[in-house]
Design a protein around this motif. Structure first.
Motif, PDB file in Angstrom:
ATOM      1  N   PHE A   1      39.929  -2.808   9.769  1.00 27.82           N
ATOM      2  CA  PHE A   1      40.806  -3.502  10.761  1.00 27.82           C
ATOM      3  C   PHE A   1      41.038  -5.345  10.001  1.00 27.82           C
ATOM      4  N   ASP A   2      42.129  -5.786  10.478  1.00 23.90           N
ATOM      5  CA  ASP A   2      42.673  -6.826  10.712  1.00 23.90           C
ATOM      6  C   ASP A   2      42.629  -7.855  12.215  1.00 23.90           C
ATOM      7  N   ARG A   3      43.733  -9.080  11.670  1.00 26.81           N
ATOM      8  CA  ARG A   3      43.583 -10.011  13.352  1.00 26.81           C
ATOM      9  C   ARG A   3      43.897  -9.255  13.979  1.00 26.81           C
ATOM     10  N   ALA A   4      45.170  -8.615  14.232  1.00 27.61           N
ATOM     11  CA  ALA A   4      45.645  -7.712  15.272  1.00 27.61           C
ATOM     12  C   ALA A   4      44.535  -6.854  16.408  1.00 27.61           C
ATOM     13  N   ASP A   5      43.899  -5.901  15.197  1.00 28.34           N
ATOM     14  CA  ASP A   5      42.954  -4.981  15.612  1.00 28.34           C
ATOM     15  C   ASP A   5      41.873  -5.852  16.129  1.00 28.34           C
ATOM     16  N   LEU A   6      41.690  -6.406  15.755  1.00 28.71           N
ATOM     17  CA  LEU A   6      40.487  -7.382  16.652  1.00 28.71           C
ATOM     18  C   LEU A   6      40.653  -8.314  17.957  1.00 28.71           C
TER      19      LEU A   6
ATOM     20  N   SER B   1      40.297  -5.654  25.053  1.00 26.32           N
ATOM     21  CA  SER B   1      40.008  -4.065  25.960  1.00 26.32           C
ATOM     22  C   SER B   1      39.058  -4.598  26.533  1.00 26.32           C
ATOM     23  N   TYR B   2      37.899  -5.356  25.827  1.00 26.48           N
ATOM     24  CA  TYR B   2      36.328  -5.998  26.255  1.00 26.48           C
ATOM     25  C   TYR B   2      36.424  -6.880  27.743  1.00 26.48           C
ATOM     26  N   SER B   3      38.022  -7.205  27.773  1.00 31.10           N
ATOM     27  CA  SER B   3      37.789  -8.959  28.318  1.00 31.10           C
ATOM     28  C   SER B   3      38.243  -8.018  29.831  1.00 31.10           C
ATOM     29  N   LYS B   4      38.662  -7.120  29.460  1.00 29.26           N
ATOM     30  CA  LYS B   4      40.100  -6.524  31.357  1.00 29.26           C
ATOM     31  C   LYS B   4      38.743  -6.355  31.742  1.00 29.26           C
ATOM     32  N   PRO B   5      37.989  -5.171  31.915  1.00 31.29           N
ATOM     33  CA  PRO B   5      36.948  -4.967  32.970  1.00 31.29           C
ATOM     34  C   PRO B   5      36.291  -5.660  33.075  1.00 31.29           C
TER      35      PRO B   5
ATOM     36  N   ASP C   1      29.808 -13.542  25.941  1.00 29.84           N
ATOM     37  CA  ASP C   1      29.405 -14.989  24.948  1.00 29.84           C
ATOM     38  C   ASP C   1      29.359 -14.331  23.552  1.00 29.84           C
ATOM     39  N   GLN C   2      28.177 -13.577  23.667  1.00 26.67           N
ATOM     40  CA  GLN C   2      28.120 -12.449  22.259  1.00 26.67           C
ATOM     41  C   GLN C   2      29.344 -11.802  21.648  1.00 26.67           C
ATOM     42  N   MET C   3      29.787 -11.266  22.333  1.00 28.51           N
ATOM     43  CA  MET C   3      31.354 -10.819  22.176  1.00 28.51           C
ATOM     44  C   MET C   3      32.057 -11.679  21.053  1.00 28.51           C
ATOM     45  N   GLU C   4      32.377 -13.292  22.167  1.00 29.70           N
ATOM     46  CA  GLU C   4      32.862 -13.688  21.447  1.00 29.70           C
ATOM     47  C   GLU C   4      32.358 -14.061  20.586  1.00 29.70           C
ATOM     48  N   SER C   5      31.320 -14.552  20.305  1.00 32.19           N
ATOM     49  CA  SER C   5      30.809 -15.352  19.253  1.00 32.19           C
ATOM     50  C   SER C   5      30.907 -13.902  17.991  1.00 32.19           C
ATOM     51  N   THR C   6      30.701 -13.326  18.233  1.00 29.74           N
ATOM     52  CA  THR C   6      31.095 -12.176  16.942  1.00 29.74           C
ATOM     53  C   THR C   6      32.598 -11.603  16.426  1.00 29.74           C
ATOM     54  N   LEU C   7      33.609 -11.834  17.691  1.00 30.49           N
ATOM     55  CA  LEU C   7      34.825 -12.048  17.137  1.00 30.49           C
ATOM     56  C   LEU C   7      35.468 -13.440  16.559  1.00 30.49           C
TER      57      LEU C   7
END
Length: 97
Positions: A45-50, A56-60, A77-83
């Motif tokens: 996975f690269d930057r574009a994939d991330l 895709s996870y933010s839309k819902p 918050d957890q997802m954004e921190s991990t990303l």
């Protein structure tokens, strides 16, 4: 007739079923983030994939009332921190760190 403040507040609250769905989504997201981290570490996975994953996870979560929910906010918050950590990892790797 205008809705009362109480009616507006109840519209923003998620039902027990919604809460259960959110909890399940949190568990799935945590599992996906672990897999994603391994794919980033292996160079799959690269930057574009991330960024695509993040989008895709933010839309819902843009659904009415979802962002006001504490569980949803914690998951986001957890997802954004991990990303962000994964992006830092990629930057360090690209810069020879």
């Amino acid at each position: 007739m205008m809705p009362t403040d109480e009616e507006l507040d109840s519209d923003k609250k998620l039902s027990m079923v919604d809460e259960a769905l959110v909890a399940g989504t949190i568990a799935n997201t945590n599992g996906l983030l672990v897999i994603l981290a391994k794919l980033v570490a292996k160079g799959v996975f690269d930057r574009a994939d991330l960024q695509s994953f993040s989008d895709s996870y933010s839309k819902p979560l843009d659904h009415v009332g979802m962002r006001e929910n504490e569980l949803v906010t914690q998951m986001q918050d957890q997802m954004e921190s991990t990303l962000a950590e994964l992006m830092r990892y990629l930057s360090d790797r690209e810069n020879g760190g």
